[in-house]
Write a protein that holds these residues in place. Structure first.
Motif, PDB file in Angstrom:
ATOM      1  N   LYS A   1       0.808  -1.227   0.000  1.00  0.00           N
ATOM      2  CA  LYS A   1       0.000   0.000   0.000  1.00  0.00           C
ATOM      3  C   LYS A   1       0.836   1.269   0.000  1.00  0.00           C
ATOM      4  CE  LYS A   1      -4.598  -0.446   0.937  1.00  0.00           C
ATOM      5  NZ  LYS A   1      -5.546   0.132  -0.009  1.00  0.00           N
ATOM      6  N   ASN A   2       0.241   2.332  -0.572  1.00  0.00           N
ATOM      7  CA  ASN A   2       0.742   3.695  -0.383  1.00  0.00           C
ATOM      8  C   ASN A   2       2.201   3.924  -0.737  1.00  0.00           C
ATOM      9  OD1 ASN A   2      -1.496   5.139   0.411  1.00  0.00           O
ATOM     10  ND2 ASN A   2      -1.393   4.292   2.490  1.00  0.00           N
ATOM     11  N   MET A   3       2.567   3.481  -1.906  1.00  0.00           N
ATOM     12  CA  MET A   3       3.921   3.754  -2.370  1.00  0.00           C
ATOM     13  C   MET A   3       3.908   5.169  -2.953  1.00  0.00           C
ATOM     14  SD  MET A   3       5.332   0.755  -1.966  1.00  0.00           S
ATOM     15  CE  MET A   3       6.820   1.246  -2.814  1.00  0.00           C
ATOM     16  N   ASN A   4       4.908   5.965  -2.610  1.00  0.00           N
ATOM     17  CA  ASN A   4       4.881   7.332  -3.140  1.00  0.00           C
ATOM     18  C   ASN A   4       6.010   7.669  -4.100  1.00  0.00           C
ATOM     19  OD1 ASN A   4       6.904   7.522  -1.339  1.00  0.00           O
ATOM     20  ND2 ASN A   4       5.727   8.651   0.194  1.00  0.00           N
ATOM     21  N   SER A   5       6.734   6.636  -4.555  1.00  0.00           N
ATOM     22  CA  SER A   5       7.673   6.899  -5.656  1.00  0.00           C
ATOM     23  C   SER A   5       7.759   5.647  -6.529  1.00  0.00           C
ATOM     24  CB  SER A   5       9.051   7.274  -5.122  1.00  0.00           C
ATOM     25  OG  SER A   5       9.739   6.118  -4.694  1.00  0.00           O
ATOM     26  N   PHE A   6       8.034   5.877  -7.816  1.00  0.00           N
ATOM     27  CA  PHE A   6       8.109   4.749  -8.747  1.00  0.00           C
ATOM     28  C   PHE A   6       9.354   3.907  -8.471  1.00  0.00           C
ATOM     29  CE2 PHE A   6       5.548   7.241 -12.157  1.00  0.00           C
ATOM     30  CZ  PHE A   6       4.408   7.093 -11.374  1.00  0.00           C
ATOM     31  N   SER A   7      10.435   4.576  -8.060  1.00  0.00           N
ATOM     32  CA  SER A   7      11.634   3.791  -7.740  1.00  0.00           C
ATOM     33  C   SER A   7      11.357   2.932  -6.516  1.00  0.00           C
ATOM     34  CB  SER A   7      12.827   4.709  -7.519  1.00  0.00           C
ATOM     35  OG  SER A   7      12.526   5.649  -6.514  1.00  0.00           O
ATOM     36  N   GLY A   8      10.533   3.449  -5.579  1.00  0.00           N
ATOM     37  CA  GLY A   8      10.127   2.654  -4.425  1.00  0.00           C
ATOM     38  C   GLY A   8       9.330   1.424  -4.851  1.00  0.00           C
ATOM     39  N   VAL A   9       8.431   1.600  -5.816  1.00  0.00           N
ATOM     40  CA  VAL A   9       7.642   0.474  -6.333  1.00  0.00           C
ATOM     41  C   VAL A   9       8.576  -0.598  -6.898  1.00  0.00           C
ATOM     42  CG1 VAL A   9       6.023  -0.248  -8.159  1.00  0.00           C
ATOM     43  CG2 VAL A   9       5.573   1.844  -6.853  1.00  0.00           C
ATOM     44  N   ARG A  10       9.560  -0.144  -7.660  1.00  0.00           N
ATOM     45  CA  ARG A  10      10.477  -1.109  -8.263  1.00  0.00           C
ATOM     46  C   ARG A  10      11.275  -1.863  -7.196  1.00  0.00           C
ATOM     47  NH1 ARG A  10      14.416   0.774 -13.047  1.00  0.00           N
ATOM     48  NH2 ARG A  10      15.271   2.090 -11.427  1.00  0.00           N
TER      49      ARG A  10
ATOM     50  N   ALA B   1      10.453  -2.293  -4.036  1.00  0.00           N
ATOM     51  CA  ALA B   1       9.564  -3.148  -3.254  1.00  0.00           C
ATOM     52  C   ALA B   1       9.294  -4.464  -3.982  1.00  0.00           C
ATOM     53  CB  ALA B   1       8.250  -2.417  -2.965  1.00  0.00           C
ATOM     54  N   LEU B   2       9.097  -4.365  -5.320  1.00  0.00           N
ATOM     55  CA  LEU B   2       8.848  -5.580  -6.102  1.00  0.00           C
ATOM     56  C   LEU B   2      10.097  -6.451  -6.181  1.00  0.00           C
ATOM     57  CD1 LEU B   2       6.606  -4.118  -8.929  1.00  0.00           C
ATOM     58  CD2 LEU B   2       5.948  -5.936  -7.338  1.00  0.00           C
TER      59      LEU B   2
ATOM     60  N   LYS C   1       2.899 -21.343   2.731  1.00  0.00           N
ATOM     61  CA  LYS C   1       1.693 -20.944   2.008  1.00  0.00           C
ATOM     62  C   LYS C   1       1.557 -19.427   2.103  1.00  0.00           C
ATOM     63  CE  LYS C   1      -3.028 -22.820   1.645  1.00  0.00           C
ATOM     64  NZ  LYS C   1      -3.800 -21.638   1.488  1.00  0.00           N
ATOM     65  N   LEU C   2       1.116 -18.808   1.007  1.00  0.00           N
ATOM     66  CA  LEU C   2       0.919 -17.354   1.037  1.00  0.00           C
ATOM     67  C   LEU C   2      -0.563 -17.071   1.194  1.00  0.00           C
ATOM     68  CD1 LEU C   2       3.294 -16.587  -1.935  1.00  0.00           C
ATOM     69  CD2 LEU C   2       3.645 -15.735   0.399  1.00  0.00           C
ATOM     70  N   ILE C   3      -0.926 -16.097   2.017  1.00  0.00           N
ATOM     71  CA  ILE C   3      -2.338 -15.735   2.109  1.00  0.00           C
ATOM     72  C   ILE C   3      -2.524 -14.274   1.690  1.00  0.00           C
ATOM     73  CG2 ILE C   3      -3.153 -17.414   3.828  1.00  0.00           C
ATOM     74  CD1 ILE C   3      -2.743 -15.076   5.892  1.00  0.00           C
ATOM     75  N   GLN C   4      -3.712 -13.996   1.162  1.00  0.00           N
ATOM     76  CA  GLN C   4      -4.027 -12.644   0.711  1.00  0.00           C
ATOM     77  C   GLN C   4      -3.851 -11.675   1.872  1.00  0.00           C
ATOM     78  OE1 GLN C   4      -7.524 -12.440  -1.740  1.00  0.00           O
ATOM     79  NE2 GLN C   4      -7.867 -10.294  -1.229  1.00  0.00           N
ATOM     80  N   SER C   5      -3.019 -10.666   1.680  1.00  0.00           N
ATOM     81  CA  SER C   5      -2.734  -9.751   2.786  1.00  0.00           C
ATOM     82  C   SER C   5      -2.208  -8.425   2.260  1.00  0.00           C
ATOM     83  CB  SER C   5      -1.709 -10.377   3.730  1.00  0.00           C
ATOM     84  OG  SER C   5      -0.541 -10.706   3.008  1.00  0.00           O
ATOM     85  N   THR C   6      -2.132  -7.475   3.169  1.00  0.00           N
ATOM     86  CA  THR C   6      -1.617  -6.154   2.826  1.00  0.00           C
ATOM     87  C   THR C   6      -0.291  -5.950   3.537  1.00  0.00           C
ATOM     88  OG1 THR C   6      -3.858  -5.306   2.627  1.00  0.00           O
ATOM     89  CG2 THR C   6      -2.123  -3.681   2.897  1.00  0.00           C
ATOM     90  N   ARG C   7       0.691  -5.457   2.792  1.00  0.00           N
ATOM     91  CA  ARG C   7       2.007  -5.236   3.386  1.00  0.00           C
ATOM     92  C   ARG C   7       2.425  -3.783   3.217  1.00  0.00           C
ATOM     93  NH1 ARG C   7       4.393 -10.263   4.417  1.00  0.00           N
ATOM     94  NH2 ARG C   7       6.494  -9.411   4.547  1.00  0.00           N
ATOM     95  N   ARG C   8       3.364  -3.392   4.044  1.00  0.00           N
ATOM     96  CA  ARG C   8       3.892  -2.044   4.002  1.00  0.00           C
ATOM     97  C   ARG C   8       5.348  -2.118   3.565  1.00  0.00           C
ATOM     98  NH1 ARG C   8       2.493   0.652   8.769  1.00  0.00           N
ATOM     99  NH2 ARG C   8       3.110  -1.293   9.785  1.00  0.00           N
ATOM    100  N   TRP C   9       5.738  -1.177   2.687  1.00  0.00           N
ATOM    101  CA  TRP C   9       7.131  -1.110   2.244  1.00  0.00           C
ATOM    102  C   TRP C   9       7.888  -0.145   3.137  1.00  0.00           C
ATOM    103  CZ3 TRP C   9      11.175  -2.939  -0.075  1.00  0.00           C
ATOM    104  CH2 TRP C   9      12.197  -2.105  -0.549  1.00  0.00           C
ATOM    105  N   ASP C  10       8.997  -0.597   3.678  1.00  0.00           N
ATOM    106  CA  ASP C  10       9.837   0.278   4.486  1.00  0.00           C
ATOM    107  C   ASP C  10      11.043   0.675   3.649  1.00  0.00           C
ATOM    108  OD1 ASP C  10      11.735   1.378   6.219  1.00  0.00           O
ATOM    109  OD2 ASP C  10      10.893   0.285   7.941  1.00  0.00           O
TER     110      ASP C  10
ATOM    111  N   GLY D   1      14.350  -1.396   3.393  1.00  0.00           N
ATOM    112  CA  GLY D   1      14.261  -2.118   2.126  1.00  0.00           C
ATOM    113  C   GLY D   1      13.534  -3.452   2.224  1.00  0.00           C
ATOM    114  N   VAL D   2      12.559  -3.554   3.139  1.00  0.00           N
ATOM    115  CA  VAL D   2      11.770  -4.789   3.233  1.00  0.00           C
ATOM    116  C   VAL D   2      10.278  -4.461   3.289  1.00  0.00           C
ATOM    117  CG1 VAL D   2      13.583  -6.031   4.491  1.00  0.00           C
ATOM    118  CG2 VAL D   2      11.804  -4.829   5.762  1.00  0.00           C
ATOM    119  N   THR D   3       9.439  -5.441   2.973  1.00  0.00           N
ATOM    120  CA  THR D   3       7.998  -5.288   3.168  1.00  0.00           C
ATOM    121  C   THR D   3       7.613  -6.035   4.450  1.00  0.00           C
ATOM    122  OG1 THR D   3       7.479  -7.277   1.892  1.00  0.00           O
ATOM    123  CG2 THR D   3       7.559  -5.212   0.667  1.00  0.00           C
TER     124      THR D   3
END
Ligand SMILES: [Zn+2]
Length: 493
Positions: A212-221, A223-224, A240-249, A253-255
């Motif tokens: 959620k709430n990424m405020n820069s494109f380089s941050g998006v890259r 984070a991915l 197992k992965l479950i549907q969830s919301t994470r925060r990028w720090d 440099g981790v979610t």
């Protein structure tokens, strides 16, 4: 097992309107906290919102630019949630009847053109901004109610770099269309990222993780680049992965997990009873359509095709629209488009920057505010485009050498005099008179025995040194091609 990433993006951009979405408060950044507020955007009881028509126009214009359908009817809904930055306790958005749907966008990626499907671009409102101080917190409602457009992509993106390329291309389109200033420093663009992984070649989607709430494109890259290997690792270890919301720090440099995902019904959407559904008329749509611009990528491809420019020149003219328009105004009148591009990019742009750097320093010394400074622009240059054309043709006809042409351009830029007049005044006409050049060649050969010996010993490059001497002796006026020919003939005889 090999995995592939599946990425979809929800991009929020503030629209470039004078006023907010439902009231007359200014849509402007940087004012003191809570100075652009009124009972409507503060959510006081008894007020009625009135939709900002320009925001609707900009949303539909975005739809046209992203090849979307424009449904005959759009409506506004309330999305209920309880955070201090939204005093109404709901956000007005478009839930099941958005203003635009089912489009696509193309962008350059990995040396080719990629396409991402656009689910929808809908209109909503921004919320206020929380500030946390040492002992207390505050909310600034200047941003509450600013028109916000959300552009939702289908999960067609497959890597961090691809997502990054798409976001930049999207923002470029919005800036071209004058839809948003897209200033990330001012928080005008934010992004929610949906990413999952699945075994390569399979169709079924994995558990969707939202960042959620990424405020820069380089941050998006970044984070991915972190999140995709993380998910693969969990699966590889048998987890197992479950549907969830994470925060990028961004610092570490981790979610990190915030919460398992809320569902649409948690928001209790319902139609806003204060706002009429919007059914655009054909006339209204035609008016918006008249604002459709040539897309950046289309412009770049057209410049390469029509003027035979290399990608790098076309990219420059895509990024600097006024410069590109200026180039095109001249290039249309000549077959020497590449030569014109060279003058505009290599010489004119540098001269303008140099002249303006001087202006800025001088005007700053006089105490003039940067906003009030008068700078040289392409519209108000001393020379006319016909004169640049004349210069290109003088070089093409070999009437002046390329080094003389540089001098002519500098003078033309300073004074606005015609190239032909400058050539005459400064005696820069290229000497193509064989007799005169022969004299220079004889002198060069007589005074440079080492170069002559080198040439005769088979060092072909030595000819250039001699040619350089001829140019020097002729003060740059000798026709270089002719000088080369004569030198060669003399050395071989
Ligand atoms: Zn207001």
């Amino acid at each position: 097992m090999e995995y592939e990433a599946v990425i979809g993006l929800e991009t929020h951009v503030q629209l470039k309107t004078k006023s907010k979405m439902w009231c007359g408060c200014a849509n402007s950044f940087g004012a003191p906290p809570n100075t652009h507020v009124c009972p409507v955007c503060l959510g006081l009881p008894g007020v009625l919102p009135v939709a900002n028509e320009e925001a609707l126009r900009l949303t539909v214009l975005t739809g046209f630019l992203l090849n979307c359908e424009i449904p005959p009817r759009a409506k506004f809904d309330r999305k209920n949630y309880f955070y201090p930055d939204m005093p109404k306790n709901y956000q007005i958005t478009q839930y099941d009847q958005p203003s635009t749907a089912n489009g696509w966008a193309e962008f350059e990626f990995n040396g080719g053109i990629s396409r991402v499907r656009i689910t929808r671009a809908h209109l909503e409102e921004d919320v206020g901004k929380n500030f946390h101080f040492e002992r207390n917190s505050g909310v600034d409602f200047n941003r509450a109610g600013v028109p916000l457009m959300e552009i939702v992509s289908e999960p067609d993106l497959t890597s961090a770099d691809m997502a990054y390329a798409y976001l930049n291309a999207l923002l470029e389109i919005l800036r071209y269309g004058n839809i948003s200033d897209g200033d990330m420093e001012k928080g005008m663009v934010r992004c929610d990222v949906n990413v999952s992984v699945r075994p390569k070649g399979t169709k079924e989607l994995g558990a969707k993780i939202e960042i959620k709430n990424m405020n820069s494109f380089s941050g998006v890259r970044r984070a991915l680049e972190y999140e995709i290997p993380r998910q693969i690792e969990v699966l590889n270890k048998g987890g197992k992965l479950i549907q969830s919301t994470r925060r990028w720090d961004d610092t570490t440099g981790v979610t990190e997990e915030m919460r398992t995902k809320e569902h649409a019904h948690d928001y209790r959407y319902f139609p806003d009873p204060d706002l009429m559904p919007f059914a655009p008329t054909e006339q209204w749509l035609a008016e918006v359509k008249s604002r459709v611009i040539e897309l950046p990528l289309v412009r770049k491809q057209r410049f390469m095709r029509e003027y035979g420019l290399p990608a790098s020149d076309a990219e420059t003219f895509k990024n600097d629209v006024p410069l590109g328009n200026y180039f095109e105004g001249i290039a249309k009148q000549t077959k020497q488009a590449k030569a014109v591009a060279n003058w505009v990019i290599n010489n004119l742009r540098a001269k303008l920057a140099e002249a303006n750097a001087k202006e800025i320093a001088e005007q700053a010394a006089l105490g003039i505010h940067p906003d009030d400074m008068k700078l040289q622009t392409l519209e108000y240059m001393k020379f006319k485009i016909e004169q640049l054309l004349e210069l290109v043709h003088l070089v093409e006809a070999k009437a002046i050498s390329s080094s003389a042409a540089q001098q002519v351009f500098a003078e033309m830029f300073e004074t606005g005099k015609s190239p032909t007049a400058i050539v005459q005044e400064k005696g820069l006409a290229q000497v193509s008179d064989t007799g005169a050049i022969e004299k220079f060649c004889d002198e060069a050969i007589a005074t440079n025995p080492k170069s002559v010996a080198d040439y005769k010993a088979g060092k072909v490059a030595a000819l250039n040194a001699l040619k350089g001497q001829v140019m020097k002796l002729s003060q740059g006026k000798a026709n270089p091609a002719l000088a080369g020919e004569i030198l060669e003939k003399k050395l071989k005889s």
